[in-house]
Motif scaffolding. Structure first.
Motif, PDB file in Angstrom:
ATOM      1  N   GLU A  90     -13.494  29.520  54.345  1.00  0.00           N
ATOM      2  CA  GLU A  90     -12.535  29.253  53.677  1.00  0.00           C
ATOM      3  C   GLU A  90     -11.646  30.283  53.173  1.00  0.00           C
ATOM      4  O   GLU A  90     -10.269  30.397  53.225  1.00  0.00           O
ATOM      5  CB  GLU A  90     -12.948  28.330  52.316  1.00  0.00           C
ATOM      6  CG  GLU A  90     -11.786  27.902  51.535  1.00  0.00           C
ATOM      7  CD  GLU A  90     -12.107  26.845  50.052  1.00  0.00           C
ATOM      8  OE1 GLU A  90     -11.310  25.828  50.264  1.00  0.00           O
ATOM      9  OE2 GLU A  90     -13.086  27.632  49.432  1.00  0.00           O
ATOM     10  N   SER A 177      -8.374  26.445  39.543  1.00  0.00           N
ATOM     11  CA  SER A 177      -9.563  25.733  39.274  1.00  0.00           C
ATOM     12  C   SER A 177     -10.742  26.770  39.274  1.00  0.00           C
ATOM     13  O   SER A 177     -10.422  27.982  39.629  1.00  0.00           O
ATOM     14  CB  SER A 177      -9.709  24.792  40.491  1.00  0.00           C
ATOM     15  OG  SER A 177      -9.750  25.566  41.724  1.00  0.00           O
ATOM     16  N   GLY A 180     -10.728  28.084  42.840  1.00  0.00           N
ATOM     17  CA  GLY A 180      -9.621  28.832  42.975  1.00  0.00           C
ATOM     18  C   GLY A 180      -9.807  30.606  42.554  1.00  0.00           C
ATOM     19  O   GLY A 180      -9.161  31.210  43.055  1.00  0.00           O
ATOM     20  N   GLN A 335      -3.222  31.091  48.646  1.00  0.00           N
ATOM     21  CA  GLN A 335      -3.921  29.879  48.191  1.00  0.00           C
ATOM     22  C   GLN A 335      -2.835  28.728  47.905  1.00  0.00           C
ATOM     23  O   GLN A 335      -3.444  27.439  48.306  1.00  0.00           O
ATOM     24  CB  GLN A 335      -4.471  30.221  46.786  1.00  0.00           C
ATOM     25  CG  GLN A 335      -5.737  31.050  46.938  1.00  0.00           C
ATOM     26  CD  GLN A 335      -6.455  30.669  45.554  1.00  0.00           C
ATOM     27  OE1 GLN A 335      -6.629  29.849  45.069  1.00  0.00           O
ATOM     28  NE2 GLN A 335      -6.809  32.002  44.972  1.00  0.00           N
ATOM     29  N   HIS A 336      -1.614  28.895  47.447  1.00  0.00           N
ATOM     30  CA  HIS A 336      -0.816  27.803  47.292  1.00  0.00           C
ATOM     31  C   HIS A 336      -0.423  27.144  48.749  1.00  0.00           C
ATOM     32  O   HIS A 336      -0.250  26.066  48.752  1.00  0.00           O
ATOM     33  CB  HIS A 336       0.568  28.493  46.646  1.00  0.00           C
ATOM     34  CG  HIS A 336       1.361  27.055  46.202  1.00  0.00           C
ATOM     35  ND1 HIS A 336       1.297  26.331  45.413  1.00  0.00           N
ATOM     36  CD2 HIS A 336       2.788  27.226  46.676  1.00  0.00           C
ATOM     37  CE1 HIS A 336       2.304  25.577  45.331  1.00  0.00           C
ATOM     38  NE2 HIS A 336       3.110  26.190  46.041  1.00  0.00           N
ATOM     39  N   LEU A 337      -0.058  28.227  49.783  1.00  0.00           N
ATOM     40  CA  LEU A 337       0.358  27.619  51.069  1.00  0.00           C
ATOM     41  C   LEU A 337      -0.856  26.803  51.803  1.00  0.00           C
ATOM     42  O   LEU A 337      -0.432  25.835  52.157  1.00  0.00           O
ATOM     43  CB  LEU A 337       0.325  29.029  51.690  1.00  0.00           C
ATOM     44  CG  LEU A 337       0.926  28.586  53.267  1.00  0.00           C
ATOM     45  CD1 LEU A 337       2.311  27.892  53.350  1.00  0.00           C
ATOM     46  CD2 LEU A 337       1.100  30.018  54.019  1.00  0.00           C
ATOM     47  N   LEU A 338      -2.043  27.271  51.325  1.00  0.00           N
ATOM     48  CA  LEU A 338      -3.290  26.335  51.839  1.00  0.00           C
ATOM     49  C   LEU A 338      -3.681  25.077  51.146  1.00  0.00           C
ATOM     50  O   LEU A 338      -4.603  24.739  51.253  1.00  0.00           O
ATOM     51  CB  LEU A 338      -4.381  27.240  52.309  1.00  0.00           C
ATOM     52  CG  LEU A 338      -3.923  28.577  53.089  1.00  0.00           C
ATOM     53  CD1 LEU A 338      -5.345  29.351  53.244  1.00  0.00           C
ATOM     54  CD2 LEU A 338      -3.910  27.715  54.699  1.00  0.00           C
ATOM     55  N   ASN A 339      -2.885  25.070  49.986  1.00  0.00           N
ATOM     56  CA  ASN A 339      -3.198  23.883  49.183  1.00  0.00           C
ATOM     57  C   ASN A 339      -4.288  24.022  48.331  1.00  0.00           C
ATOM     58  O   ASN A 339      -5.336  22.890  48.114  1.00  0.00           O
ATOM     59  CB  ASN A 339      -3.188  22.524  49.899  1.00  0.00           C
ATOM     60  CG  ASN A 339      -1.632  22.140  50.120  1.00  0.00           C
ATOM     61  OD1 ASN A 339      -0.729  22.403  49.329  1.00  0.00           O
ATOM     62  ND2 ASN A 339      -1.515  21.729  51.659  1.00  0.00           N
ATOM     63  N   LEU A 340      -5.081  25.244  48.118  1.00  0.00           N
ATOM     64  CA  LEU A 340      -5.989  25.620  47.550  1.00  0.00           C
ATOM     65  C   LEU A 340      -5.787  25.747  45.823  1.00  0.00           C
ATOM     66  O   LEU A 340      -6.745  25.641  45.247  1.00  0.00           O
ATOM     67  CB  LEU A 340      -6.913  26.824  47.873  1.00  0.00           C
ATOM     68  CG  LEU A 340      -7.008  26.736  49.600  1.00  0.00           C
ATOM     69  CD1 LEU A 340      -7.748  27.977  50.020  1.00  0.00           C
ATOM     70  CD2 LEU A 340      -8.211  25.372  49.688  1.00  0.00           C
ATOM     71  N   TRP A 341      -4.731  25.979  45.689  1.00  0.00           N
ATOM     72  CA  TRP A 341      -4.219  26.153  44.311  1.00  0.00           C
ATOM     73  C   TRP A 341      -2.870  25.524  43.866  1.00  0.00           C
ATOM     74  O   TRP A 341      -2.073  25.565  44.548  1.00  0.00           O
ATOM     75  CB  TRP A 341      -4.176  27.511  43.804  1.00  0.00           C
ATOM     76  CG  TRP A 341      -3.449  27.989  42.496  1.00  0.00           C
ATOM     77  CD1 TRP A 341      -3.657  27.410  41.255  1.00  0.00           C
ATOM     78  CD2 TRP A 341      -2.240  28.713  42.279  1.00  0.00           C
ATOM     79  NE1 TRP A 341      -2.782  27.993  40.484  1.00  0.00           N
ATOM     80  CE2 TRP A 341      -1.831  28.539  40.923  1.00  0.00           C
ATOM     81  CE3 TRP A 341      -1.572  29.252  43.366  1.00  0.00           C
ATOM     82  CZ2 TRP A 341      -0.782  29.233  40.091  1.00  0.00           C
ATOM     83  CZ3 TRP A 341      -0.260  30.224  42.587  1.00  0.00           C
ATOM     84  CH2 TRP A 341      -0.058  29.914  41.273  1.00  0.00           C
TER      85      TRP A 341
END
Length: 341
Positions: A90, A177, A180, A335-341
């Motif tokens: 990930e 999170s 995150g 992280q934002h681009l991958l929707n992880l944050w």
């Protein structure tokens, strides 16, 4: 193995600093034991300088490097291979992005600021991969002088300390999170020591979080980039000097062996749990690991002379600052681009 007689005084000193810091961290989890240890170590070093502390210096250096590695190995107990594979996979796009960002920004700053080429290379590699370890592996390859290595490591350690102090609070303000923040700490903090310090502080602020586990896995995955980067630098140096081969590249020097032992510890845990063992049986080892981290942070603090660092030159510090900010921004952006944050 280091001579026990030589390192015992310094290790004992770091343990003595770590004990009250452990309890301070329990009482004030918003700060955390590792951060207390760094700060107390830095305060001590303001008035206790060389050569007055010569008898403990070997032990302080041993704690900062080896005891920290033992802490990472102990974290492997309690982690199964599936978790390591999942978190590592990930984090890979973010790791590649932050490494590329640091190297590109480092090259641009080298040209714009006219920083010494060896120092610029060491700061860029140290910022992108794993701080002091990457610098130590890269220095012989590019034939860096001792004073250049010392200056680059000092710059990296400065922003390691700042990251350990402010990133847990920053992560909370950003609403990250637990997972995150583990990714953020593992990809945006330079050195393994400060990655574990920041993640341990986050866990203290968020009971039940396992950010320390995730951040450690991400950081060790990132650390493996030492091998291809030092290999490329070795080839470049060899071509500059008109020689064939790999220059001064050494796989033994480039590969961090403690990662292998971390994986062995994880394999033992995976097999034991599959055989019916209670995963909670490994909890005391994780507690010991956290104490070792605090000891290592005390050693880092005792080795950080901020007054000397500031006097050593503004350009390398500015370069380290910009690289650090760009890496953090790239980590958050991915992280934002991958929707992880």
């Amino acid at each position: 193995m280091a001579n026990v007689k030589n390192v015992a005084p310094g290790v004992g000193l770091c343990a003595a600093v770590a004990i009250p810091c452990w309890f301070l961290g329990e009482a004030l989890p918003v700060v955390g034991g590792p951060v207390f240890a760094i700060l107390i170590g830095m305060v001590i070093v303001l008035w206790w300088k060389q050569p007055a502390r010569g008898t403990v210096q070997d032990g302080i250096a041993f704690t900062a490097k080896k005891v920290l590695q033992y802490a990472v190995i102990l974290l492997g107990f309690g982690l199964n291979l599936a978790q390591i594979a999942a978190v590592g996979a990930e984090s890979l796009p973010i790791i590649l992005t932050t490494i590329a960002t640091a190297l590109i920004v480092g090259y641009i700053l080298y040209r714009v600021l006219s920083v010494d080429s060896a120092i610029a290379t060491l700061i860029a590699v140290g910022s992108s991969i794993c701080g002091g370890s990457a610098i130590a592996a890269t220095a012989p390859v590019i034939r860096a002088k001792d004073e250049q290595v010392a200056q680059a490591i000092s710059v990296i350690f400065l922003f390691n300390v700042v990251a350990a102090l402010i990133f847990p609070t920053l992560g909370g303000m950003l609403g990250m999170s637990n997972e995150g923040f583990g990714l953020f700490a593992g990809t945006a903090v330079n050195d393994t020591s400060s990655v574990t310090a920041a993640a341990a502080a986050w866990d203290g602020m968020h009971p039940g979080s396992n950010a320390l586990d995730d951040a450690t896995i991400v950081k060790l995955t990132r650390t493996l980039a030492i091998i291809p980067i030092t290999l490329v630098l070795g080839i470049v140096m060899a071509r500059k000097e008109g020689a064939d081969g790999l220059g001064n590249f050494s796989l033994k020097r480039a590969f961090p062996m403690f990662i292998l032992f971390f994986l062995v510890a994880s394999i033992i845990t995976t097999i034991a749990v599959a055989a019916g063992a209670d995963a909670a049986a490994f909890a005391p080892l994780k507690t010991l690991s956290k104490f070792f981290i605090i000891m290592a942070m005390a050693a880092i603090g005792l080795n950080t002379d901020l007054v000397k660092l500031v006097k050593s030159g503004g350009k390398p510090i500015l370069m380290g600052l910009i690289c650090w900010i760009c890496i953090a921004a790239a980590s958050l952006g991915m992280q934002h681009l991958l929707n992880l944050w």
